[in-house]
Design an enzyme around this catalytic site. Structure first.
Site, PDB file in Angstrom:
ATOM      1  N   TYR A  29       5.531   6.967  -0.203  1.00  0.00           N
ATOM      2  CA  TYR A  29       4.958   5.967  -1.284  1.00  0.00           C
ATOM      3  C   TYR A  29       5.092   6.483  -2.536  1.00  0.00           C
ATOM      4  CZ  TYR A  29       3.287   4.131   3.173  1.00  0.00           C
ATOM      5  OH  TYR A  29       3.100   3.786   4.441  1.00  0.00           O
ATOM      6  N   GLU A  67      10.370   6.721  -1.344  1.00  0.00           N
ATOM      7  CA  GLU A  67       9.951   5.738  -1.777  1.00  0.00           C
ATOM      8  C   GLU A  67      10.537   4.405  -1.411  1.00  0.00           C
ATOM      9  OE1 GLU A  67       8.494   2.341  -4.301  1.00  0.00           O
ATOM     10  OE2 GLU A  67       7.672   4.374  -3.695  1.00  0.00           O
ATOM     11  N   CYS A  91      -6.696   3.348  -2.661  1.00  0.00           N
ATOM     12  CA  CYS A  91      -7.447   2.471  -3.456  1.00  0.00           C
ATOM     13  C   CYS A  91      -8.197   1.459  -2.829  1.00  0.00           C
ATOM     14  CB  CYS A  91      -6.169   1.919  -4.445  1.00  0.00           C
ATOM     15  SG  CYS A  91      -5.151   0.840  -3.522  1.00  0.00           S
TER      16      CYS A  91
END
Length: 430
Positions: free
Chosen positions: A284, A304, A374
């Site tokens: 990622y 990615e 996150c």
């Protein structure tokens, strides 16, 4: 109407109270330790009508729109206490995943007026256009005329942008605007519910030239293709660890320049000792926020899934120890055999976590892994898999880059001792 004592903050930042009958309720804009008078609203939710005994951590919100704008939920909480709460959230997530021997966390918090990324909503109401954020729990839009979070460069362009949006024929009722503050200036992606006319494109070009905005791209709501360039005055670029990237419109970058540096440093600090043959696998990778710092330490294979971002990263990777591949890791994860050979695996997954990729991770058992999170809930799920696979937690860095919200970023280092011993044994026998 009833009086309650708030005993904790929930995951969304609302104060929580447990009643005598065991019922739990949540009250927005309250803090632990407060005695609060509450009542049910028309929507059936609880709201505080009076703070009977305020917490010493309660403070005056810095923004006059707080409580109406849905962008911030915790401006009534002292910033130092907010950082402690977010750190506790990350540590609790790791404990829930099964880790009991927790390292002492490092914790950092960004400054107000520093956010360089804005996702704004647009609504046409008669002759006026509202440009701002949704009110909390609603699709209504509040016009953002002031903000304690956004960078001044973004706020300064909003009046002219609002005026330009008001004139667009392609804005029927609603639109979305994504703004990135890059090294080259503001980069804007406009998504409208109608097609742009020739006059609209001229107006956007004029706005771009007058405001010194390098690029404005456009897409119609519901379109599955890539956005098109509506106006461009000069190249768009951003520097990451000394390498210049030309990112696609709407590209993901960390919320502030300060937090970007903090996250990069936390990842580098968590790297194990690597030899010349070791390869770091990065998952990622985006446009290279971590790729280029990692390439200063070792050879990097970066993956990615979004083709424009992968292309931008690949174009900027010349002359570095960085190899880039475009691959949708949610459909085609890197397999366990390849992961097992990595000197370290670094992953910064989306909000929902690594999902299928994590299954291959625990099968491959790379000796070292750095996880950038996150979302504490996703961190719990993925870290639980690592714990079950025999990993230990070596470092935790917490970054409050989403100031006055309940969101929090964390960088966690993990090591698998059996993989390390096996690798050492193989090297001696060879």
């Amino acid at each position: 109407m009833r009086d309650v004592t708030i005993t904790y903050l929930g995951a969304q930042g609302d104060g929580g109270a447990v009643l005598a009958d065991g019922q739990t309720l949540h009250v927005p804009y309250t803090l632990p330790g407060e005695q609060v008078r509450i009542e049910r609203t028309a929507s059936g939710k609880w709201a505080a009508t009076e703070i009977l005994a305020p917490s010493p951590e309660r403070t005056e919100p810095p923004c006059p729109l707080f409580g109406e704008c849905g962008g911030c939920t915790l401006q009534h909480m002292d910033r130092a206490a907010l950082l402690v709460w977010k750190t506790d959230r990350v540590m609790a997530a790791l404990k829930k995943a099964g880790f009991s021997d927790l390292p002492e966390p490092k914790a950092f918090q960004v400054q107000p007026h520093s956010r360089r990324r804005a996702d704004l909503a647009v609504r046409r109401e008669g002759k006026e256009v509202l440009l701002g954020l949704h009110t909390r729990g609603s699709t209504d839009v509040i016009d953002v005329t002031t903000c304690a979070v956004l960078h001044p460069a973004i706020m300064d362009c909003l009046p002219a942008l609002r005026q330009t949006l008001r004139s667009l024929e392609g804005l029927y009722r609603a639109a979305d605007v994504r703004i990135n503050l890059l090294e080259s200036g503001l980069d804007i992606l406009l998504v409208t519910d109608g097609p742009l006319s020739t006059v609209d494109r001229t107006r956007l070009a004029t706005f771009s030239a007058e405001q010194g905005i390098p690029r404005i791209c456009w897409q119609r709501q519901g379109d599955q293709g890539l956005p098109e360039t509506a106006a461009q005055t000069r190249p768009v670029q951003h520097t990451l660890a000394g390498s210049t990237v030309s990112p696609p419109t709407g590209a993901f970058f960390q919320a502030t320049a300060e937090s970007e540096t903090l996250i990069q440093q936390a990842v580098l600090d968590a790297l194990p000792k690597l030899n010349k043959r070791d390869v770091v696998i990065e998952l990622y990778a985006g446009c290279g926020t971590l790729s280029f710092p990692l390439a200063s330490r070792a050879r990097v294979q970066a993956y990615e899934g979004y083709p424009p971002a992968a292309a931008a990263l690949k174009n900027a990777a010349g002359g570095t120890r960085l190899e880039v591949a475009c691959r949708d890791l949610n459909r085609q994860p890197i397999m366990a055999k390849e992961l097992a050979q990595a000197g370290c695996v670094v992953l910064d997954p989306p909000h929902a976590g690594a999902k299928l990729q994590m299954k291959q991770m625990v099968m491959g058992k790379p000796r070292s892994l750095i996880y950038v999170s996150c979302n504490p809930a996703a961190l719990t799920n993925d870290a639980a898999a690592l714990h079950a696979a025999g990993y230990r937690l070596t470092s935790v860095t917490v970054i409050d880059q989403f100031l006055w919200s309940a969101e929090v970023e964390a960088v966690c280092g993990f090591k698998h001792e059996s993989s390390r011993r096996s690798r050492t044994g193989l090297s001696h026998s060879g």
